[in-house]
Design a protein around this motif. Structure first.
Motif, PDB file in Angstrom:
ATOM      1  N   SER A   1       7.634  -4.946 -21.764  1.00  0.00           N
ATOM      2  CA  SER A   1       6.462  -6.173 -21.332  1.00  0.00           C
ATOM      3  C   SER A   1       6.723  -6.522 -19.799  1.00  0.00           C
ATOM      4  CB  SER A   1       6.509  -7.164 -22.029  1.00  0.00           C
ATOM      5  OG  SER A   1       8.192  -7.533 -22.678  1.00  0.00           O
ATOM      6  N   THR A   2       7.524  -6.105 -19.833  1.00  0.00           N
ATOM      7  CA  THR A   2       8.881  -6.525 -18.314  1.00  0.00           C
ATOM      8  C   THR A   2       8.393  -5.108 -16.975  1.00  0.00           C
ATOM      9  OG1 THR A   2      10.899  -5.665 -19.037  1.00  0.00           O
ATOM     10  CG2 THR A   2      10.479  -8.269 -19.194  1.00  0.00           C
ATOM     11  N   ASP A   3       7.341  -4.271 -17.829  1.00  0.00           N
ATOM     12  CA  ASP A   3       7.978  -3.228 -17.121  1.00  0.00           C
ATOM     13  C   ASP A   3       6.839  -3.187 -16.593  1.00  0.00           C
ATOM     14  OD1 ASP A   3       9.592  -1.371 -18.661  1.00  0.00           O
ATOM     15  OD2 ASP A   3       8.670  -0.312 -19.799  1.00  0.00           O
ATOM     16  N   GLN A   4       6.925  -2.633 -14.991  1.00  0.00           N
ATOM     17  CA  GLN A   4       5.728  -2.553 -13.720  1.00  0.00           C
ATOM     18  C   GLN A   4       4.667  -1.118 -14.099  1.00  0.00           C
ATOM     19  OE1 GLN A   4       5.701  -5.547 -11.388  1.00  0.00           O
ATOM     20  NE2 GLN A   4       5.630  -6.250 -13.494  1.00  0.00           N
ATOM     21  N   ILE A   5       3.592  -1.803 -14.112  1.00  0.00           N
ATOM     22  CA  ILE A   5       2.392  -0.487 -14.162  1.00  0.00           C
ATOM     23  C   ILE A   5       1.761  -0.762 -12.767  1.00  0.00           C
ATOM     24  CG2 ILE A   5       0.130   0.729 -15.445  1.00  0.00           C
ATOM     25  CD1 ILE A   5       2.831   0.106 -17.088  1.00  0.00           C
TER      26      ILE A   5
ATOM     27  N   LEU B   1       1.205  -4.596 -11.701  1.00  0.00           N
ATOM     28  CA  LEU B   1       1.047  -6.039 -12.573  1.00  0.00           C
ATOM     29  C   LEU B   1       2.561  -5.546 -13.833  1.00  0.00           C
ATOM     30  CD1 LEU B   1      -2.941  -6.028 -12.581  1.00  0.00           C
ATOM     31  CD2 LEU B   1      -1.160  -7.229 -12.119  1.00  0.00           C
ATOM     32  N   PRO B   2       2.632  -6.902 -14.520  1.00  0.00           N
ATOM     33  CA  PRO B   2       3.429  -6.396 -15.550  1.00  0.00           C
ATOM     34  C   PRO B   2       2.792  -5.751 -16.383  1.00  0.00           C
ATOM     35  CG  PRO B   2       2.664  -8.506 -14.739  1.00  0.00           C
ATOM     36  CD  PRO B   2       2.180  -7.846 -14.227  1.00  0.00           C
ATOM     37  N   ASN B   3       3.608  -5.169 -17.367  1.00  0.00           N
ATOM     38  CA  ASN B   3       2.723  -4.004 -19.001  1.00  0.00           C
ATOM     39  C   ASN B   3       2.186  -5.539 -19.914  1.00  0.00           C
ATOM     40  OD1 ASN B   3       2.099  -1.406 -20.880  1.00  0.00           O
ATOM     41  ND2 ASN B   3       4.623  -1.415 -21.142  1.00  0.00           N
ATOM     42  N   GLU B   4       2.023  -6.102 -19.324  1.00  0.00           N
ATOM     43  CA  GLU B   4       0.583  -6.972 -20.825  1.00  0.00           C
ATOM     44  C   GLU B   4      -0.703  -6.936 -20.848  1.00  0.00           C
ATOM     45  OE1 GLU B   4       2.793 -10.739 -21.235  1.00  0.00           O
ATOM     46  OE2 GLU B   4       4.450 -10.580 -19.687  1.00  0.00           O
ATOM     47  N   ASN B   5      -1.490  -7.177 -21.421  1.00  0.00           N
ATOM     48  CA  ASN B   5      -2.459  -6.328 -21.629  1.00  0.00           C
ATOM     49  C   ASN B   5      -3.814  -7.795 -20.720  1.00  0.00           C
ATOM     50  OD1 ASN B   5      -1.983  -8.088 -23.485  1.00  0.00           O
ATOM     51  ND2 ASN B   5      -3.847  -7.948 -24.822  1.00  0.00           N
ATOM     52  N   ASN B   6      -2.923  -8.958 -21.153  1.00  0.00           N
ATOM     53  CA  ASN B   6      -3.271 -10.079 -20.108  1.00  0.00           C
ATOM     54  C   ASN B   6      -2.975  -9.752 -18.915  1.00  0.00           C
ATOM     55  OD1 ASN B   6      -3.974 -12.508 -22.472  1.00  0.00           O
ATOM     56  ND2 ASN B   6      -0.935 -12.503 -22.743  1.00  0.00           N
TER      57      ASN B   6
ATOM     58  N   GLN C   1       4.547   2.739   3.875  1.00  0.00           N
ATOM     59  CA  GLN C   1       3.817   1.977   2.695  1.00  0.00           C
ATOM     60  C   GLN C   1       4.595   0.316   1.816  1.00  0.00           C
ATOM     61  OE1 GLN C   1       5.104   5.170  -0.295  1.00  0.00           O
ATOM     62  NE2 GLN C   1       5.340   4.031  -2.227  1.00  0.00           N
ATOM     63  N   LEU C   2       3.674  -0.503   1.721  1.00  0.00           N
ATOM     64  CA  LEU C   2       4.210  -1.594   1.002  1.00  0.00           C
ATOM     65  C   LEU C   2       4.042  -1.394  -0.402  1.00  0.00           C
ATOM     66  CD1 LEU C   2       2.982  -4.330   4.156  1.00  0.00           C
ATOM     67  CD2 LEU C   2       5.035  -2.396   3.549  1.00  0.00           C
ATOM     68  N   ASP C   3       5.261  -2.073  -1.463  1.00  0.00           N
ATOM     69  CA  ASP C   3       4.653  -2.022  -2.782  1.00  0.00           C
ATOM     70  C   ASP C   3       4.804  -3.082  -3.487  1.00  0.00           C
ATOM     71  OD1 ASP C   3       4.631   0.518  -3.942  1.00  0.00           O
ATOM     72  OD2 ASP C   3       7.087   0.828  -3.042  1.00  0.00           O
ATOM     73  N   ILE C   4       3.730  -3.875  -3.742  1.00  0.00           N
ATOM     74  CA  ILE C   4       3.067  -5.435  -3.881  1.00  0.00           C
ATOM     75  C   ILE C   4       3.389  -5.254  -5.806  1.00  0.00           C
ATOM     76  CG2 ILE C   4       1.050  -7.002  -4.247  1.00  0.00           C
ATOM     77  CD1 ILE C   4       0.577  -5.853  -1.525  1.00  0.00           C
ATOM     78  N   HIS C   5       4.359  -6.358  -5.983  1.00  0.00           N
ATOM     79  CA  HIS C   5       4.965  -6.156  -7.101  1.00  0.00           C
ATOM     80  C   HIS C   5       3.911  -7.735  -7.564  1.00  0.00           C
ATOM     81  CE1 HIS C   5       7.265  -2.994  -7.935  1.00  0.00           C
ATOM     82  NE2 HIS C   5       7.308  -2.176  -6.683  1.00  0.00           N
ATOM     83  N   LEU C   6       3.888  -7.381  -8.999  1.00  0.00           N
ATOM     84  CA  LEU C   6       3.312  -9.354  -9.102  1.00  0.00           C
ATOM     85  C   LEU C   6       4.165  -9.017 -10.418  1.00  0.00           C
ATOM     86  CD1 LEU C   6      -0.628  -9.112  -8.729  1.00  0.00           C
ATOM     87  CD2 LEU C   6       1.062 -10.594  -7.228  1.00  0.00           C
TER      88      LEU C   6
END
Length: 825
Positions: free
Chosen positions: A269-273, A289-294, A401-406
């Motif tokens: 669930s902590t994986d980034q997609i 985004l987080p690997n969660e359906n929410n 290139q900028l990677d935006i992680h939430l």
């Protein structure tokens, strides 16, 4: 001779006077001009001003930091001129630095880029991007001509390109500064053998803090504005090209890959997609985004569930006893979902009015289906972080290139950057604060009592964070005429306690306290069963074990019934009057007993312990009722508390109209279903007579917290059991009070009897040996000790205060101790 000498002397003096005056004037001029050559002076000022001046920068004080301002002065550059001719200024500033790649220079450039970005954002050209369509085409807001519109658009685009470029540069320079020791030093003049060296145990400097502020502020602007650009509601990021990336290979009806998943992808669930890419001018921005359906559902372009994205930088939370934060890297954000449930006084009044105007019963899905009254959190917490591509100094500074992680901050506590782990920032109070602010829970709780509604507003369950299978559940149940808002301080303190936050998730029940208590118990337990089933059908998760119920007043009565296996139909005979019953009364009783034994009504009387719960805490619980409910002003209030029309009709129909409604309500058995919840709290009510002696399941550990509003009695308890006493230091003593005891070294066992009236005793943990004469006088003003006390409690704590002790700091501290103890066991 004498005359001649005097004349000569006078002439001499007359000749010298102009010379003296000229010399004096020259001296004064020299003194005046002297400071122009030497401006150093020493004055004293408060240390706070010095510290503030050292630590302030463009983010905190809206002006450049002292280091950046000094660097500009040393290079002979004027700050305003530098903003006007920005590129030329940067070039000259670079030439003035002997070592342009020295780490502090990165901090200076990051601040200058951010300062320029802020200046551009305030300019009219960039602000035009936020302009609304003209409201009145005939007057001041008339539409522009085609040529004017084209000119404005060109100016705006040019400004926006410059603005976003400065933001990106500010991020890259501040990122390079912050992770300088982890990046390869590939620039000219770098010392050989120093590549990717890390400085250990380095104390953070003011420049470190200032540069992290710039990194966070610039990242905040980019992330929030990208959301607005993607939503097409604003164009602050200029012309963007957006590509939504599929997170699954499934195809929809149009044979296109879907984006929103009903379940997460395989992995943690902590994986980034990677769900989206955006091209902004020459930059490519990748969104994860987080690997969660929410969270993944919000990547769906066609049916975006993300209605708003707010940075906690823009929120001022008031009304909370504290703000629960975790320091670290990143920007704390709250994503509000468009399908979230909200409840307001206006909605309730409109519903009530429409019910009165229409004779038809308006039945809603929300009232009829239990699963529809389970509300996952409508506010998702996120922590945003931007990583420029590259693992060397020059690679990062030249990267496009900028990677935006939430991230979900509940699950991700640390992030890895360039091989090292760093704590991830979070604001755990933000989503909870927004939920409380937009739901008028207290007002709705009162109106549910006092308005006559067609339909019963059945209990609802609110999850305060996304469901976590690895966290235990705390269920909170409020009391009469109350709402989940009553738990605000307790809930926030749980968020603020790292151990509790990491191990518990909070579910809050909101129920209409005008319903008969048996009905509320049945509906709430049905709701909880459905929630556990929906979240964990097989009951294997940690969240389906060791749950805790915390309840207050009427809520505590309901909670105890959900932890019992008694069949109340066996106790119905106890409700018969001792006097001789009339034949009509006997006939009514017989029919009622038969009806209450039937399947549908019988479910309200057949108690069954919730298998997921093993711990309960009861606050100010009137288990044996209270005479307070029979006092004249409460009786008057009870008369204006209405049962829902549909409930009265259903019950009387089920009872086959065996008597008039008035006769039925006066019958001890009928009162179980035709008295409102407030009336049933009376120690003379049929409900209390039926339930006062029910048994709690042996496997449940339960605790009682009882309030007492008589300070002398609490002090007496403390004298009898000093080891369990806590002194109240929540308020300062008046200056004229003379305390003879050194309260800093009070030995409660020996000295509590000598304490003056202040400080008071805040709480006492009591045991079974306390005097009945003392407890007979103990009361919170509404519920007496004899009603709240339960034999067999694992602990019993008396709190100094009135009936509403759920917000009392000593109550919250006691609850936290119980939760920590449960984790250890």
């Amino acid at each position: 001779m004498t005359s001649a000498r005097l004349v000569t002397t006078s002439a001499a003096h007359a000749h010298k006077k102009p010379t003296f005056i000229a010399a004096l004037i020259a001296l004064v001029v020299a003194i005046v001009l002297l400071p122009a050559c030497s401006t150093v002076s020493v004055d004293k000022q408060a240390s706070a001003k010095t510290i503030s001046a050292q630590r302030g920068n463009i983010v905190t004080d809206n002006k450049l930091s002292s280091d950046t301002a000094s660097t500009l002065l040393s290079a002979g550059l004027n700050e305003q001129a530098c903003m006007q001719y920005f590129d030329l200024c940067l070039e000259q500033l670079t030439d003035s630095m002997l070592n342009e790649h020295y780490r502090p220079a990165l901090a200076i450039f990051s601040e200058l880029h951010y300062a320029k970005a802020r200046e551009l954002a305030k300019s009219q050209e960039c602000r035009d991007a936020l302009a609304r369509p003209p409201l009145d085409p005939y007057y001041a807001n008339a539409s522009l001509t085609d040529s004017q519109a084209e000119t404005q658009q060109n100016n705006t685009s040019r400004c926006l390109i410059g603005y976003q470029g400065r933001l990106f540069d500010a991020i890259k320079f501040s990122y390079t500064y912050l992770f300088y020791d982890s990046l390869a030093h590939d620039f000219e003049g770098a010392e050989s053998g120093k590549s990717r060296t890390r400085q250990q145990n380095r104390i953070p400097s003011d420049i470190d803090i200032q540069t992290q502020d710039i990194y966070n502020a610039a990242s905040n602007d980019v992330i929030t504005q990208l959301y607005k650009s993607a939503d097409n509601s604003h164009k602050l990021m200029g012309d963007t090209k957006i590509s939504y990336l599929p997170t699954t290979t499934e195809l929809n009806n149009d044979n296109k890959a879907t984006i929103a998943n009903r379940t997460p992808r395989q992995g943690k669930s902590t994986d980034q997609i990677n769900v989206m890419t955006m091209q902004v001018d020459d930059y490519n921005l990748n969104v994860y985004l987080p690997n969660e359906n929410n969270y993944l559902q919000n990547a769906n372009k066609q049916s975006s569930a993300l209605a708003d994205l707010v940075s906690t930088y823009e929120l001022r939370l008031t009304g909370l006893n504290s703000i629960s934060k975790r320091p670290g890297l990143g920007i704390s954000l709250v994503a509000s979902l468009d399908d979230r449930y909200t409840t307001t006084i206006r909605q309730l009044l409109v519903s009530t009015l429409s019910g009165r105007l229409s004779k038809e019963t308006t039945s809603s899905k929300d009232d009829n289906e239990t699963s529809a009254r389970i509300y996952p959190t409508g506010h998702l917490l996120m922590t945003g972080l931007i990583k420029p591509a590259g693992d060397s100094v020059l690679d990062v500074l030249s990267s496009e290139q900028l990677d935006i992680h939430l991230y979900n901050p509940y699950r991700s506590e640390n992030i890895n950057i360039l091989g090292d782990d760093y704590p991830l920032a979070a604001n755990f109070s933000a989503g909870y604060g927004l939920w409380l602010a937009e739901n008028q829970l207290d007002g709705v709780g009162y109106l549910n009592l006092l308005t006559r509604q067609q339909e019963a507003s059945l209990p609802k369950l609110f999850m305060l964070e996304p469901y976590d299978p690895d966290k235990r559940v705390i269920v909170m149940i409020h009391g009469l005429a109350s709402s989940p808002a009553t738990w605000v301080n307790l809930t926030n303190d749980i968020f603020n306690d790292d151990k509790l936050r990491d191990n518990y998730q909070v579910w809050q029940i909101f129920y209409p306290t005008n319903l008969p208590i048996l009905e509320n118990r049945y509906q709430i337990q049905k709701l909880l069963k459905a929630t556990y089933q929906q979240t964990d059908p097989n009951g294997q998760n940690r969240a389906s074990k060791n749950s805790v119920i915390i309840s207050h007043s009427m809520g505590a009565i309901i909670a105890r019934m959900m932890l019992s296996d008694d069949n109340l139909t066996q106790n119905l005979d106890a409700l018969d009057d001792q006097n001789m019953l009339s034949s009509n009364r006997q006939q009514i009783d017989a029919k009622l007993k038969r009806e209450f034994g039937q399947a549908e009504l019988g479910k309200r009387f057949e108690l069954e312990t919730l298998p997921q719960v093993d711990t309960a805490v009861f606050l100010s619980a009137p288990f044996r009722g209270t005479d307070y409910a029979d006092r004249w002003f409460i009786r008057a209030l009870r008369r204006v508390i209405y049962l829902p029309i549909s409930l009265v009709k259903t019950v009387t129909d089920n009872l086959a109209m065996i008597a008039t409604q008035g006769d039925l309500a006066q019958n001890p058995l009928g009162a179980l279903y035709l008295q409102n919840g407030a009336s049933q709290l009376s120690d003379k009510s049929s409900f209390i007579q039926l339930t006062k002696n029910i048994n709690i399941n042996d496997r449940i550990t339960y605790h009682s917290i009882i309030a007492n509003n008589d300070a002398d009695i609490t002090k007496g308890l403390a004298q009898m059991q000093p080891n369990g006493a806590k002194i109240d230091l929540s308020q300062a003593l008046p200056e004229d009070d003379n305390i003879t005891v050194d309260t800093a070294s009070v030995n409660l066992a020996a000295d509590i009897s000598t304490l003056a009236n202040k400080p008071l005793v805040a709480s006492v943990i009591v045991n079974e040996d306390i005097s009945q004469a003392l407890t007979a006088r103990l009361s919170d003003g509404i519920v007496p000790y004899s009603s709240a006390h339960l034999d067999g409690a694992a602990s019993e704590t008396v709190i100094s205060g009135g009936h509403s002790i759920q917000a009392n700091p000593q109550t919250i501290l006691t609850l936290r101790r119980i939760l920590h103890q449960q984790l250890k066991q």
